[in-house]
Scaffold this active site. Structure first.
Site, PDB file in Angstrom:
ATOM      1  N   ARG A  55      45.465  75.547  28.317  1.00 51.22           N
ATOM      2  CA  ARG A  55      46.187  77.151  27.264  1.00 51.22           C
ATOM      3  C   ARG A  55      46.145  76.246  25.690  1.00 51.22           C
ATOM      4  O   ARG A  55      46.770  75.474  25.389  1.00 51.22           O
ATOM      5  CB  ARG A  55      48.067  77.778  27.294  1.00 51.22           C
ATOM      6  N   SER A 101      49.935  66.137  30.095  1.00 54.11           N
ATOM      7  CA  SER A 101      50.272  66.349  31.301  1.00 54.11           C
ATOM      8  C   SER A 101      50.028  65.192  32.260  1.00 54.11           C
ATOM      9  O   SER A 101      50.226  65.637  32.997  1.00 54.11           O
ATOM     10  CB  SER A 101      51.141  68.068  31.340  1.00 54.11           C
ATOM     11  N   ASP A 115      54.459  67.782  29.715  1.00 53.59           N
ATOM     12  CA  ASP A 115      55.425  68.832  29.492  1.00 53.59           C
ATOM     13  C   ASP A 115      56.621  69.219  29.781  1.00 53.59           C
ATOM     14  O   ASP A 115      57.271  70.025  30.422  1.00 53.59           O
ATOM     15  CB  ASP A 115      54.177  69.879  31.389  1.00 53.59           C
TER      16      ASP A 115
HETATM   17  C1  BGC Z   1      51.471  63.819  36.039  1.00 53.43           C
HETATM   18  C2  BGC Z   1      52.739  64.340  34.626  1.00 53.43           C
HETATM   19  C3  BGC Z   1      53.538  65.396  34.834  1.00 53.43           C
HETATM   20  C4  BGC Z   1      53.445  66.330  36.033  1.00 53.43           C
HETATM   21  C5  BGC Z   1      53.383  67.991  36.306  1.00 53.43           C
HETATM   22  C6  BGC Z   1      51.829  64.772  37.041  1.00 53.43           C
HETATM   23  O1  BGC Z   1      50.650  64.699  38.033  1.00 53.43           O
HETATM   24  O2  BGC Z   1      51.425  62.007  36.434  1.00 53.43           O
HETATM   25  O3  BGC Z   1      52.948  63.421  33.662  1.00 53.43           O
HETATM   26  O4  BGC Z   1      54.081  65.985  33.935  1.00 53.43           O
HETATM   27  O5  BGC Z   1      51.916  65.558  37.049  1.00 53.43           O
HETATM   28  O6  BGC Z   1      52.847  68.269  35.667  1.00 53.43           O
END
Ligand code: BGC
Length: 478
Positions: A99, A160, A214
């Site tokens: 996004r 994320s 995130d």
């Molecule tokens: C990632 C995290 C993320 C989470 C939710 C995980 O696979 O390693 O960094 O916060 O997914 O999106």
């Protein structure tokens, strides 16, 4: 993850009643077979002890290198206080949809425009340069569409994945999760990849002022509304949490305290169990899901909890039960259908959205994979499998949240939550809340909490991290 037509948000479903009545309707043999997916409070408490020990090991300089829960300091020390103002761009990359957002903060209000772009599989499993070129292209299209291509707007980048931050604007990728595999980025600064891709285009100019996870965005977005927000949680395609720790406990954090004495820690708790620490809760299906994944041995807790894996766990267990003669015995093609099926967590959300004793969504789900002759007993059993899989996820998440609440030792904590599983599953929120209350009983009942949906948090949070940093800078200058 998009809403399916069966989702609980569909008008057809109506309000959800608790689903406990299903217990009495399920074949005792099926119930017995699912026992290993039901975690007692005793088991959860044992898991909590190990989890707490893992978090403490992640926080300490000496033990961090070998710790599984890495507890990455985020360089976000302050939460928003609603005096922040300005115009910000945000990029939100964390799943196969990406996004771009334009966010304006003024007079305590947050105005937002956004576009979603798809990332094709060949790109998120290709090279980092191609991935970031694609992102830069989307950013450029967005800037043109919203008429901001001539402005140099501060940008917050929600990325994320597990990242070691070296300041607010530098994030070294440790590993990919959630099916991404652009290996050249591992060990490199994701912000630099983004800047380089933007330079290669030379039709937009941006100023990356923050990289964040995130979970941090989710926490910040709720903290804008709720000053007691202290935890950010995602249960979507992936799963993870962050929380507001005291700087004195976050031994890896080496920047001066700007006044709050605290710092948001990105736990990266999805990795929990990579050393075998939670093997005692794993089922045969968990092991198969792990072995067949793009990252065997990695993200064990995430594989028990998050949307990317729940559908497959359900498929594997149902298939095992078909072979054992426990379910779908009157459907000659059931085994073949379940062998071929490819389920996401949407199917669980959908099946559990039926009211107990009604079979609209489960029938539709089965007919999609070519099963049209299931009887109500089978459909109830299938729903029970879904229920066990989703409840186990919620119970494991509840256990971790209670550890964090107790660790912070504050009387009242607001937990900001986002992610498709939490948002769309009809019972997830209730089950999570109920289990948290159970685990915070006795002398721990002094800890009060509230779960708060942080819609669009990962995007809005990026703007807020950038805005808080700007406010603090201004305050420091005097
Ligand atoms: C990632 C995290 C993320 C989470 C939710 C995980 O696979 O390693 O960094 O916060 O997914 O999106």
């Amino acid at each position: 993850m998009a809403l399916s037509k069966f989702d609980c948000k569909s008008k057809k479903c109506g309000p959800h009643r608790p689903d406990n009545e299903i217990e009495d309707l399920v074949d005792p043999k099926v119930k017995a077979r699912m026992q290993d997916m039901i975690l007692s409070n005793e088991t959860l408490r044992k898991e909590q002890e190990i989890y707490l020990d893992n978090v403490n090991r992640g926080l300490k300089k000496e033990t961090n290198p070998s710790a599984i829960i890495k507890c990455f300091p985020t360089y976000v020390q302050d939460l928003p206080n609603r005096t922040e103002t300005g115009k910000f761009l945000a990029l939100d990359l964390g799943g196969t949809n990406f996004r771009v957002l334009l966010i304006t903060l003024a007079d305590g209000k947050c105005d937002m425009q956004s576009e979603i772009y798809v990332i094709p599989k060949e790109i998120f499993t290709g090279s980092g340069v191609e991935l970031f070129d694609h992102i830069a292209k989307c950013l450029s299209e967005f800037s043109t569409k919203y008429g901001v291509q001539e402005e140099k707007i501060p940008l917050g980048f929600t990325f994320s994945f597990p990242v070691t931050q070296v300041g607010l604007t530098k994030g070294i990728l440790k590993k990919w999760t959630k099916g991404f595999k652009c290996d050249d980025v591992i060990g490199q600064d994701a912000v630099q990849y983004l800047i380089d891709a933007i330079k290669r285009r030379s039709d937009v100019d941006i100023d990356v002022v923050a990289i964040l996870n995130d979970t941090t965005g989710t926490l910040m977005a709720c903290a804008w509304i709720e000053p007691y927000c202290r935890i950010g949680l995602i249960v979507g395609t992936g799963s993870n949490a962050c929380y507001y720790e005291y700087q004195k406990n976050a031994e890896l954090y080496d920047e001066p305290d700007m006044g709050s004495g605290r710092i948001i820690i990105n736990l990266e708790m999805g990795a929990f169990g990579e050393d075998g620490a939670i093997d005692f809760i794993l089922t045969e299906e968990d092991k198969v899901v792990d072995q067949n994944s793009i990252n065997p041995g990695g993200q064990i807790h995430e594989k028990c909890v998050s949307g990317m894996y729940l559908g497959e766990l359900m498929r594997l267990r149902t298939l095992a039960m078909i072979k054992e003669g426990l379910i779908f015995q009157g459907c000659p093609n059931a085994q073949e259908s379940f062998e071929k099926a490819n389920f996401t967590s949407e199917i669980i959300t959908s099946i559990e959205s039926d009211h107990v004793n009604t079979y609209t969504n489960v029938k539709a789900a089965l007919s999609k994979i070519g099963i049209s002759d299931a009887d109500p007993k089978d459909m109830t059993s299938l729903r029970y499998v879904c229920r066990c899989v989703s409840r186990r996820s919620a119970h494991l998440v509840a256990a971790s949240l209670c550890v964090l609440i107790k660790k912070m030792d504050e009387p009242y904590t607001v937990v900001a939550v986002d992610g498709s599983v939490y948002k769309y599953h009809p019972h997830y929120r209730r089950v999570l809340e109920e289990k948290m209350k159970e685990l915070l009983s006795g002398e721990d009942s002094k800890y009060k909490f509230k779960l708060m949906l942080s819609e669009d948090g990962s995007g809005r949070g990026a703007a807020l991290v950038a805005a808080v940093a700007a406010r603090k800078q201004k305050e420091q200058k005097g």
